[in-house]
Enzyme design. Structure first.
Site, PDB file in Angstrom:
ATOM      1  N   CYS A  33       9.040   2.858 -12.627  1.00  0.00           N
ATOM      2  CA  CYS A  33       9.675   3.626 -11.548  1.00  0.00           C
ATOM      3  C   CYS A  33      11.149   3.894 -11.838  1.00  0.00           C
ATOM      4  CB  CYS A  33       9.534   2.889 -10.212  1.00  0.00           C
ATOM      5  SG  CYS A  33      10.338   1.278 -10.141  1.00  0.00           S
ATOM      6  N   ALA A  76      -1.076   1.584  -4.814  1.00  0.00           N
ATOM      7  CA  ALA A  76      -0.196   0.636  -4.134  1.00  0.00           C
ATOM      8  C   ALA A  76       0.977   1.327  -3.455  1.00  0.00           C
ATOM      9  CB  ALA A  76       0.307  -0.414  -5.117  1.00  0.00           C
ATOM     10  N   THR A  77       1.458   2.432  -4.010  1.00  0.00           N
ATOM     11  CA  THR A  77       2.573   3.138  -3.366  1.00  0.00           C
ATOM     12  C   THR A  77       2.166   3.630  -1.981  1.00  0.00           C
ATOM     13  OG1 THR A  77       3.629   3.802  -5.445  1.00  0.00           O
ATOM     14  CG2 THR A  77       4.095   5.145  -3.505  1.00  0.00           C
ATOM     15  N   GLN A  91       0.558  -6.602  -8.731  1.00  0.00           N
ATOM     16  CA  GLN A  91       0.587  -7.331 -10.005  1.00  0.00           C
ATOM     17  C   GLN A  91      -0.124  -8.674  -9.941  1.00  0.00           C
ATOM     18  OE1 GLN A  91       1.928  -6.322 -12.903  1.00  0.00           O
ATOM     19  NE2 GLN A  91       3.060  -4.500 -12.277  1.00  0.00           N
ATOM     20  N   ALA A  97      -5.752  -0.354  -8.424  1.00  0.00           N
ATOM     21  CA  ALA A  97      -6.802  -0.537  -9.431  1.00  0.00           C
ATOM     22  C   ALA A  97      -6.263  -0.514 -10.850  1.00  0.00           C
ATOM     23  CB  ALA A  97      -7.874   0.539  -9.262  1.00  0.00           C
ATOM     24  N   HIS A  98      -5.253   0.314 -11.112  1.00  0.00           N
ATOM     25  CA  HIS A  98      -4.859   0.529 -12.507  1.00  0.00           C
ATOM     26  C   HIS A  98      -4.059  -0.611 -13.107  1.00  0.00           C
ATOM     27  CE1 HIS A  98      -0.495   1.723 -12.669  1.00  0.00           C
ATOM     28  NE2 HIS A  98      -0.683   1.881 -11.376  1.00  0.00           N
ATOM     29  N   THR A 138     -11.244  13.056   1.985  1.00  0.00           N
ATOM     30  CA  THR A 138     -12.521  12.806   1.317  1.00  0.00           C
ATOM     31  C   THR A 138     -12.362  11.688   0.299  1.00  0.00           C
ATOM     32  OG1 THR A 138     -13.144  15.118   1.574  1.00  0.00           O
ATOM     33  CG2 THR A 138     -14.346  13.837  -0.079  1.00  0.00           C
ATOM     34  N   ASN A 156       7.131  -7.223 -10.712  1.00  0.00           N
ATOM     35  CA  ASN A 156       6.589  -6.374 -11.766  1.00  0.00           C
ATOM     36  C   ASN A 156       7.427  -6.348 -13.035  1.00  0.00           C
ATOM     37  OD1 ASN A 156       8.356  -4.929  -9.873  1.00  0.00           O
ATOM     38  ND2 ASN A 156       8.056  -3.166 -11.210  1.00  0.00           N
TER      39      ASN A 156
END
Length: 384
Positions: free
Chosen positions: A327, A76-77, A183, A204-205, A243, A155
């Site tokens: 963060c 997301a960053t 989120q 994803a995380h 890649t 968040n």
């Protein structure tokens, strides 16, 4: 880790679901899809490309987008950076940008960089409930407003922004809307075909997938303006070179396919657990909720502990939770979100975020309530 504390920090990251791990393993090792997805001249590359595109379709289906509108990123960053900087560069000259004081640092720091390049920035303050209201965005729009960037779910607080209503106002004005939805997936219904949203960031995380992979939705209005931030091969339709990490992408696709939706049985289970947790913790002396009590996801609570003797470190041996966002943790700074909400620095430092998820059990919730009760009670007694 037999003595590990119970995990109540799902808003920071989620454990990778075992089913997701199984799909990722099909792309690791010589006997499976280890090929480079860009190597279209042989079967190994073609097979890898096929599973990458299948994952793209899985993510797109979950958020109501077309697969070709999604660009793979490292998270997301990067998605936030690509969305904000990519549009800013495509516009060619500085204009006016609207965001809020509640945003993740991935947005706030990116916006500050544009400000140094000559952009005018309005950082909206939340209302008393900690919400960015559509009318506040409307009032901040200017003739030169080109982009609005707001998060779907905060968040730290778990509060929900009405980005659909905001999007209608922004689009009518002629500007673009970027939404950080890291989120939101699995917690809110998202249908980008029906929303006035031009750019949306995913990770994803936060949804039981691997770290290091994310995506950016780039709608038709934004596509013609978007400029790449990473060059070197023209991958991802020229918007993000490099890649592709097949195993991570397949993991993200699997995680999004498994993500629940409001109304399903898993969401109902979490709502019931969240209500039990919230009622148990707010019944303790000196504990109050930070942020709106109603316009929120059930998964995340942010609590201010008013007892002067309370220290969140006293919980750490038994409960894994956060006193601020990840963060902010590295800098040991008080939460900028809580300060924007009107808390002073001492109050912000005596606040904790408690977040639950797919693997949280009722027994763990009851244990957490008991631990809080013991620590808060001991802190209160210590004052006498």
């Amino acid at each position: 880790m037999p003595s590990a504390p119970l995990y109540f920090d799902y808003a920071a990251t989620t454990p990778v679901d075992d089913r997701v791990i199984e799909t990722m393993l099909t792309c690791l090792g010589r006997q499976v899809n280890f090929g480079n997805p860009a190597s279209s001249g042989h079967a190994y590359g073609q097979a890898a490309c096929e599973v990458v595109e299948q994952a793209r379709r899985q993510v797109a289906e979950r958020v109501g987008a077309n697969a070709e509108e999604l660009v793979w990123t490292s998270g997301a960053t990067e998605s936030n950076n690509l969305a904000i900087k990519g549009i800013a560069q495509g516009l060619g000259q500085p204009g006016h940008l609207i965001t809020s004081r509640l945003e993740h640092k991935a947005v706030l720091d990116t916006v500050s960089e544009l400000e140094r390049q000559g952009w005018a920035v309005t950082r909206l303050a939340p209302d008393a409930a900690g919400l960015i209201q559509p009318y506040a965005v409307q009032a901040a729009l200017r003739a030169d407003t080109r982009l609005v960037s707001l998060m779907a779910v905060n968040n730290e607080l778990g509060t929900v922004t009405d980005f659909a209503a905001i999007g209608e106002r922004v689009r009518a004005h002629g500007a673009l809307l970027h939404v950080d939805a890291a989120q939101a997936v699995g917690k809110l219904l998202i249908n980008l075909r029906e929303m006035a949203v031009d750019l949306m960031s995913f990770s994803a995380h936060k949804v039981y997938g691997p770290k290091g992979i994310g995506a950016l939705y780039v709608g038709a209005r934004a596509r013609e303006l978007m400029r790449a931030q990473i060059h070197g091969g023209g991958h991802e339709r020229g918007l993000r070179s490099g890649t592709l990490p097949t195993h991570q992408i397949v993991g993200m696709g699997s995680a999004f396919a498994l993500a629940g939706q409001p109304g399903d049985s898993e969401h109902q289970r979490l709502e019931a657990l969240a209500q039990r947790l919230r009622e148990g913790l707010l019944a303790l002396p000196g504990v109050r909720l930070n942020g709106c009590a109603t316009q929120r996801i059930p998964h995340t609570l942010n609590l201010n502990i008013e007892s002067a003797g309370f220290n969140s470190l006293a919980l750490a041996s038994e409960l894994a939770l956060s006193s601020t966002s990840a963060c902010n943790s590295a800098s040991n700074a008080a939460s900028h979100v809580l300060l924007a909400l009107g808390l002073n620095e001492q109050q912000a430092r005596k606040s904790v975020r408690v977040s639950i998820g797919r693997f949280t059990t009722q027994a763990e919730v009851d244990t957490a309530i008991a631990v809080f009760g013991r620590v808060v009670g001991a802190a209160s007694v210590a004052l006498w």
